[in-house]
Enzyme design. Structure first.
Site, mmCIF file in Angstrom:
data_model
loop_
_atom_site.group_PDB
_atom_site.id
_atom_site.type_symbol
_atom_site.label_atom_id
_atom_site.label_comp_id
_atom_site.label_asym_id
_atom_site.label_seq_id
_atom_site.Cartn_x
_atom_site.Cartn_y
_atom_site.Cartn_z
ATOM 1 N N SER A 131 -6.773 -1.978 3.412
ATOM 2 C CA SER A 131 -5.467 -2.361 4.332
ATOM 3 C C SER A 131 -6.251 -4.016 5.163
ATOM 4 O O SER A 131 -5.645 -4.688 5.930
ATOM 5 C CB SER A 131 -3.760 -2.737 4.855
ATOM 6 O OG SER A 131 -3.477 -1.703 4.185
ATOM 7 N N ASP A 177 1.593 -1.269 5.196
ATOM 8 C CA ASP A 177 0.061 -2.038 5.530
ATOM 9 C C ASP A 177 0.402 -3.192 7.075
ATOM 10 O O ASP A 177 -0.585 -3.275 7.527
ATOM 11 C CB ASP A 177 -0.409 -2.979 4.556
ATOM 12 C CG ASP A 177 -0.475 -2.102 3.209
ATOM 13 O OD1 ASP A 177 -0.420 -1.254 3.372
ATOM 14 O OD2 ASP A 177 -1.138 -3.183 2.041
HETATM 15 C C1 GLA Z 1 -0.721 -0.853 -1.255
HETATM 16 C C2 GLA Z 1 0.633 -2.025 -0.658
HETATM 17 C C3 GLA Z 1 1.394 -1.008 0.557
HETATM 18 C C4 GLA Z 1 1.655 0.426 -0.344
HETATM 19 C C5 GLA Z 1 0.278 1.094 -1.122
HETATM 20 C C6 GLA Z 1 0.804 2.066 -1.839
HETATM 21 O O1 GLA Z 1 -1.574 -0.707 0.043
HETATM 22 O O2 GLA Z 1 -0.330 -2.975 0.222
HETATM 23 O O3 GLA Z 1 2.846 -1.448 0.637
HETATM 24 O O4 GLA Z 1 2.460 0.414 -1.475
HETATM 25 O O5 GLA Z 1 -0.782 0.048 -1.832
HETATM 26 O O6 GLA Z 1 1.045 3.352 -1.112
#
Ligand code: GLA
Length: 391
Positions: A131, A177
């Site tokens: 993230s 995230d």
């Molecule tokens: C990414 C997205 C999240 C989530 C994950 C999978 O990180 O930003 O919102 O969906 O994938 O769990």
């Protein structure tokens, strides 16, 4: 992170001292993958790798940014954000869409966004499933909150950032995230119900560490593959609703109902839905295991989550599978799985503290033997969420 370097960089770029210093962390997710856009529960933890931003108000309505890690600058106007252009009328590069998108989402929420001069840097590896983009978004949301003279609760900030990502960047991501970056609690995982938005901090097992292993693989077309997975879940709800008229999302479908009705779904859609429905159950079981100190069950649920992401949701890669398999054979590994969206990126490993060094060594060696590539390994600590740093 060397904050004094960030400050001196700001001073040499803008000729003044920064008024605000902000830290906004990345995250790992321990369980509950691809369920945040299905109204399910997730179990992320903010980590001690973060975006660091130095910022001061600008006199005009212009935002001047210097992205230290890539050595690039950009200036754009706050009066023309929909155009996604810099001051010269060139399209904003991808990295600048995140801050510009946050500015736009704040405006759309009816709040004030001020001109800004900022320098930022990050030690969240990019594209590794940790993230890095949510951390950038959150750092800018916090600085604009400081400059705008308004204050919003953390969930509102997270939703503003999610809106930026959904509408401006164009990824239909859920809220996990941004939530984690805003709400992190040191040494805790965060049980977050993405439907009710209730959350609580759950202590991580004592005597364990979080080890992230980056496979080094970066897939292109991640955005379209991610959006496709989301669309498959929506398709599943649409079809299942013919028999279960009350359902709003896959969160509302039990495994028993799903097994009775799965023949009505196209095969690909059925696999995606099965992952989501079983993953939601795994999160609840995992939290019970954490609370009762049952590390073994928690670890088994992590492995099962990985298998489901590999076989049903099909977002793993051979490299991520290799990392999980190698980890599972090293003494002291409680559980391992891919973390984040998948399509490359990293695994998260829950490891007994006493075995940390041997585990990391074993994983690195095993990965080179299996794939010929090196894995970058990060020993992470669950950390507090976004914050102002005192100067
Ligand atoms: C990414 C997205 C999240 C989530 C994950 C999978 O990180 O930003 O919102 O969906 O994938 O769990």
């Amino acid at each position: 992170m060397d904050i004094s370097k960030l400050v001196s960089n700001f001073i040499s770029t803008f000729g003044i001292k920064p008024e605000h210093l902000i830290r906004a962390p990345g995250r790992v997710n321990l369980l509950g993958e691809h369920v945040d856009y299905n109204a399910g529960p997730v179990l992320p933890a903010a980590i001690d790798r973060a975006v660091y931003l130095a910022g001061s108000p600008a006199k005009s309505d212009v935002v001047q940014l210097y992205a230290f890690d890539i050595g690039k600058e950009i200036s754009f106007s706050l009066n023309n954000l929909e155009a996604k252009q810099d001051l010269e009328g060139n399209p904003l590069p991808n990295w600048a869409l995140y801050p510009a998108g946050v500015a736009r989402a704040i405006q759309q929420s009816g709040r004030q966004v001020a001109g800004l001069q900022a320098v930022y840097t990050s030690d969240v590896p990019i594209g590794a499933g940790l993230s890095s983009s949510a951390a950038v978004e959150m750092a800018f949301a916090v600085v604009w909150q400081e400059l705008g003279g308004w204050s919003a609760d953390r969930m509102t900030l997270a939703r503003i950032c999610q809106r930026a990502e959904n509408e401006y960047v164009g990824v239909s991501s859920g809220l996990m995230d941004q939530f984690a970056s805003a709400h992190g609690v040191r040494d805790h995982a965060l049980l977050f119900d993405t439907r009710s938005l209730d959350w609580e901090a759950v202590p991580l097992p004592t005597g364990t560490v979080l080890v992230v292993a980056d496979s080094g693989i970066r897939r292109s077309l991640t955005t379209s593959a991610y959006n496709e997975r989301r669309a498959a879940c929506e398709k599943a709800v649409e079809i299942l609703r013919q028999d279960l008229p009350k359902i709003q999302s896959l969160r509302d479908v039990t495994l028993v109902e799903f097994n009775q009705l799965r023949h009505k779904l196209p095969p690909g859609v059925s696999l995606r839905a099965e992952h989501v429905i079983t993953e939601i159950e795994r999160v609840f079981s995992a939290v019970s295991a954490l609370r009762s100190g049952d590390q073994q069950t928690f670890g088994e649920l992590m492995y099962a989550g990985h298998a489901s992401l590999r076989d049903l949701y099909q977002v793993s890669t051979p490299e991520l599978d290799a990392l999980v398999e190698i980890a599972s054979e090293i003494p002291g590994c409680i559980g391992a799985r891919l973390t984040g969206a998948g399509f490359g990126g990293s695994t998260i490993n829950l490891v007994e503290q006493d075995h940390t060094d041997a585990f990391i060594q074993g994983l690195k060696q095993g990965y080179i033997q299996a794939t010929g590539n090196e894995t970058q390994v990060y020993l992470c600590q669950a950390s507090q969420g976004a914050e102002l740093i005192k100067q």
